[in-house]
Each structure stands twice: as C-alpha cells, then as structure tokens.
Motif scaffolding. Structure first.
Motif, PDB file in Angstrom:
ATOM      1  N   UNK A   1      27.852 -49.547  13.837  1.00  0.00           N
ATOM      2  CA  UNK A   1      27.160 -48.985  15.011  1.00  0.00           C
ATOM      3  C   UNK A   1      27.713 -47.621  15.436  1.00  0.00           C
ATOM      4  N   UNK A   2      29.011 -47.376  15.160  1.00  0.00           N
ATOM      5  CA  UNK A   2      29.610 -46.096  15.554  1.00  0.00           C
ATOM      6  C   UNK A   2      29.812 -45.163  14.356  1.00  0.00           C
ATOM      7  N   UNK A   3      29.269 -45.569  13.207  1.00  0.00           N
ATOM      8  CA  UNK A   3      29.335 -44.701  12.026  1.00  0.00           C
ATOM      9  C   UNK A   3      30.621 -44.762  11.246  1.00  0.00           C
ATOM     10  N   UNK A   4      31.356 -45.871  11.359  1.00  0.00           N
ATOM     11  CA  UNK A   4      32.582 -46.054  10.556  1.00  0.00           C
ATOM     12  C   UNK A   4      32.236 -47.039   9.448  1.00  0.00           C
ATOM     13  N   UNK A   5      32.465 -46.613   8.194  1.00  0.00           N
ATOM     14  CA  UNK A   5      32.108 -47.526   7.086  1.00  0.00           C
ATOM     15  C   UNK A   5      33.297 -48.385   6.718  1.00  0.00           C
TER      16      UNK A   5
ATOM     17  N   UNK B   1      24.699 -51.746  18.994  1.00  0.00           N
ATOM     18  CA  UNK B   1      24.362 -50.595  19.824  1.00  0.00           C
ATOM     19  C   UNK B   1      25.571 -49.697  20.010  1.00  0.00           C
ATOM     20  N   UNK B   2      25.343 -48.490  20.543  1.00  0.00           N
ATOM     21  CA  UNK B   2      26.444 -47.557  20.771  1.00  0.00           C
ATOM     22  C   UNK B   2      26.130 -46.650  21.952  1.00  0.00           C
ATOM     23  N   UNK B   3      27.137 -45.918  22.403  1.00  0.00           N
ATOM     24  CA  UNK B   3      26.956 -45.016  23.530  1.00  0.00           C
ATOM     25  C   UNK B   3      27.996 -43.912  23.523  1.00  0.00           C
ATOM     26  N   UNK B   4      27.741 -42.860  24.313  1.00  0.00           N
ATOM     27  CA  UNK B   4      28.662 -41.714  24.355  1.00  0.00           C
ATOM     28  C   UNK B   4      28.978 -41.293  25.793  1.00  0.00           C
ATOM     29  N   UNK B   5      28.703 -42.152  26.771  1.00  0.00           N
ATOM     30  CA  UNK B   5      29.007 -41.842  28.166  1.00  0.00           C
ATOM     31  C   UNK B   5      30.507 -41.538  28.272  1.00  0.00           C
ATOM     32  N   UNK B   6      30.836 -40.376  28.822  1.00  0.00           N
ATOM     33  CA  UNK B   6      32.236 -39.931  28.851  1.00  0.00           C
ATOM     34  C   UNK B   6      33.170 -40.886  29.596  1.00  0.00           C
ATOM     35  N   UNK B   7      32.687 -41.430  30.701  1.00  0.00           N
ATOM     36  CA  UNK B   7      33.499 -42.372  31.485  1.00  0.00           C
ATOM     37  C   UNK B   7      33.782 -43.635  30.674  1.00  0.00           C
ATOM     38  N   UNK B   8      32.751 -44.167  30.045  1.00  0.00           N
ATOM     39  CA  UNK B   8      32.895 -45.381  29.220  1.00  0.00           C
ATOM     40  C   UNK B   8      33.754 -45.090  27.981  1.00  0.00           C
ATOM     41  N   UNK B   9      33.601 -43.886  27.413  1.00  0.00           N
ATOM     42  CA  UNK B   9      34.341 -43.524  26.195  1.00  0.00           C
ATOM     43  C   UNK B   9      35.845 -43.535  26.415  1.00  0.00           C
ATOM     44  N   UNK B  10      36.284 -43.374  27.679  1.00  0.00           N
ATOM     45  CA  UNK B  10      37.723 -43.409  27.987  1.00  0.00           C
ATOM     46  C   UNK B  10      38.295 -44.801  27.685  1.00  0.00           C
ATOM     47  N   UNK B  11      37.418 -45.813  27.707  1.00  0.00           N
ATOM     48  CA  UNK B  11      37.858 -47.190  27.434  1.00  0.00           C
ATOM     49  C   UNK B  11      37.863 -47.507  25.933  1.00  0.00           C
TER      50      UNK B  11
ATOM     51  N   UNK C   1      33.219 -53.694  23.386  1.00  0.00           N
ATOM     52  CA  UNK C   1      33.412 -55.148  23.557  1.00  0.00           C
ATOM     53  C   UNK C   1      32.583 -55.653  24.750  1.00  0.00           C
ATOM     54  N   UNK C   2      32.669 -54.898  25.862  1.00  0.00           N
ATOM     55  CA  UNK C   2      31.949 -55.258  27.086  1.00  0.00           C
ATOM     56  C   UNK C   2      30.437 -55.247  26.847  1.00  0.00           C
ATOM     57  N   UNK C   3      29.955 -54.147  26.239  1.00  0.00           N
ATOM     58  CA  UNK C   3      28.513 -54.030  25.989  1.00  0.00           C
ATOM     59  C   UNK C   3      28.014 -55.115  25.036  1.00  0.00           C
ATOM     60  N   UNK C   4      28.857 -55.509  24.082  1.00  0.00           N
ATOM     61  CA  UNK C   4      28.490 -56.562  23.140  1.00  0.00           C
ATOM     62  C   UNK C   4      28.305 -57.895  23.833  1.00  0.00           C
ATOM     63  N   UNK C   5      29.229 -58.201  24.738  1.00  0.00           N
ATOM     64  CA  UNK C   5      29.148 -59.448  25.499  1.00  0.00           C
ATOM     65  C   UNK C   5      27.885 -59.456  26.370  1.00  0.00           C
ATOM     66  N   UNK C   6      27.595 -58.309  26.994  1.00  0.00           N
ATOM     67  CA  UNK C   6      26.394 -58.204  27.821  1.00  0.00           C
ATOM     68  C   UNK C   6      25.127 -58.343  26.974  1.00  0.00           C
TER      69      UNK C   6
ATOM     70  N   UNK D   1      34.015 -38.431  17.230  1.00  0.00           N
ATOM     71  CA  UNK D   1      32.733 -38.175  17.915  1.00  0.00           C
ATOM     72  C   UNK D   1      32.655 -38.871  19.282  1.00  0.00           C
ATOM     73  N   UNK D   2      33.784 -39.460  19.702  1.00  0.00           N
ATOM     74  CA  UNK D   2      33.874 -40.157  21.006  1.00  0.00           C
ATOM     75  C   UNK D   2      32.685 -41.093  21.261  1.00  0.00           C
ATOM     76  N   UNK D   3      32.409 -41.914  20.261  1.00  0.00           N
ATOM     77  CA  UNK D   3      31.307 -42.877  20.366  1.00  0.00           C
ATOM     78  C   UNK D   3      31.865 -44.299  20.342  1.00  0.00           C
ATOM     79  N   UNK D   4      31.479 -45.088  21.333  1.00  0.00           N
ATOM     80  CA  UNK D   4      31.865 -46.504  21.379  1.00  0.00           C
ATOM     81  C   UNK D   4      30.629 -47.327  21.009  1.00  0.00           C
ATOM     82  N   UNK D   5      30.873 -48.501  20.478  1.00  0.00           N
ATOM     83  CA  UNK D   5      29.728 -49.329  20.089  1.00  0.00           C
ATOM     84  C   UNK D   5      30.107 -50.784  19.958  1.00  0.00           C
TER      85      UNK D   5
END
Length: 198
Positions: A194-198, A95-105, A111-116, A75-79
């Motif tokens: 956060x990204x739906x992985x159990x 938290x999570x996000x699906x921004x295509x540019x960010x999803x490439x990472x 990790x970055x969003x968690x630190x922020x 689902x190309x979701x990072x969190x």
C-alpha cells in the motif's frame, strides 16, 4: 504409520487449519467460545472452516480481521493492509495517506487506519461482531481508552471505536508480529504494498 490429522480452528486466537495438536491447542486455549474439530483429511477440515448452506447462526457469522501498518519514509506515506474474513469470504483491506500530522506517527497511523477499515467493512456487511488481530498494542489500548490519547490520530481513532461499539461487538487479539502467523504475514505484505515498499 501414524495417520495424519488436520485440526480446524474456526473460532480461536488465529483461525486456520493446523497439522499439529500442540499448535491447535495454543490457538484455542483461554479463548472464550472457541470452535474447533479434528479431521482425517484437509478437504473435510476446509469444509468445516467454510460451511456452505448451513443456517446462518452467530457462530457461522464469526468474522475476524488481520491488520497491519507500514510507513515509506522517503515519501512520508503511511498505509495499512489486511483482510476481513467471514463465512469463508475474504475481503482485502488496503489504503494509504500522506496527511502530515498523521505521517508523524509513521506506521502507527497505518495500524490505526487498518483497524478502522476492518470495523467499517464489518459494519458494511452487517456483522454482529468482529475480532481484530493485530501486532501493535496501541490498536487495542487506544480503542478501549486504556492508553492516553494525545495525537489527532489516536483521539479520532478512540472516538470512531466508541461510536462503532454501539452497532457491533468488537474484540481484539494480539499476535506476535513476524512469527509465521499466516494472517499477520499477509497483512504485513499488503501494508507494505500500500505504501510502495516491495
């Protein structure tokens, strides 16, 4: 019979209560300003970890956070997941996000969003300092400018950290991932959730 001892590390590499002096020693060795003590009972160790009713000095305001990232490929979701702990209170960060540019990472975006998120929570609580525990080197290297930033996510992360450092003292501490460190294991679990992985 040898009496059992509990070693409480209030400020160190990984704050917590340990039942072995060797493990406790690892958590405080080379850590500036470590705060620790041994106790004959877990109850006393816990009271030391969560001091109630004592003067709010900088020492009792020693906040720390554990953060981790995850990526759900289909689902190309990072969190991100983790928590910030201060004065015995634990604040869950997720938290999570699906921004295509960010999803490439992939999980690095998380990790970055968690630190922020940890820094934002520390600022919201009006803390003077926070220690961020992470298992991916980029969290520290991009924040300090030691690594080159060539992606939108890393550039924005660096800029965010530079601004935040004007208001709060931020330090970083690497821990080995998936090695049984309680805070890291919990952050990993929350990131997956956060990204739906159990």
């Amino acid at each position: 019979m040898v009496k059992k001892k509990y070693y409480a590390v209030r400020v160190g590499k990984t704050p917590g209560i340990y039942e072995s002096w060797d493990v406790c020693k690892d958590m405080i060795h080379g850590f500036p300003g470590a705060v620790y003590k041994s106790f004959p009972s877990r109850d006393e160790a816990e009271k030391f970890m969560n001091p109630q009713g004592e003067l709010k000095t900088d020492e009792s305001k020693a906040a720390f956070a554990f953060v981790d990232g995850s990526f759900n490929l289909p689902v190309k979701t990072y969190g991100f997941g983790g928590f910030l702990e201060c004065d015995g209170k634990r604040y869950v960060l997720q938290g999570s996000g699906t921004d295509l540019e960010m999803a490439k990472m992939r999980n690095v975006a998380g990790e970055i969003l968690g630190s922020m998120a940890a820094v934002k929570k520390a600022l919201e609580l009006g803390l003077p300092q926070v220690v961020i525990y992470y298992d991916y080197m980029g969290i520290e290297m991009w924040a300090t400018g030691a690594w080159k930033r060539n992606k939108t996510g890393t550039i924005e992360y660096y800029e965010f950290m530079q601004e935040a450092k004007k208001k709060i003292q931020i330090s970083f501490q690497k821990v080995k991932g998936h090695s049984g460190v309680e805070g890291n294991e919990l952050a990993d679990k929350l990131a997956k959730e956060a990204v739906g992985i159990s």
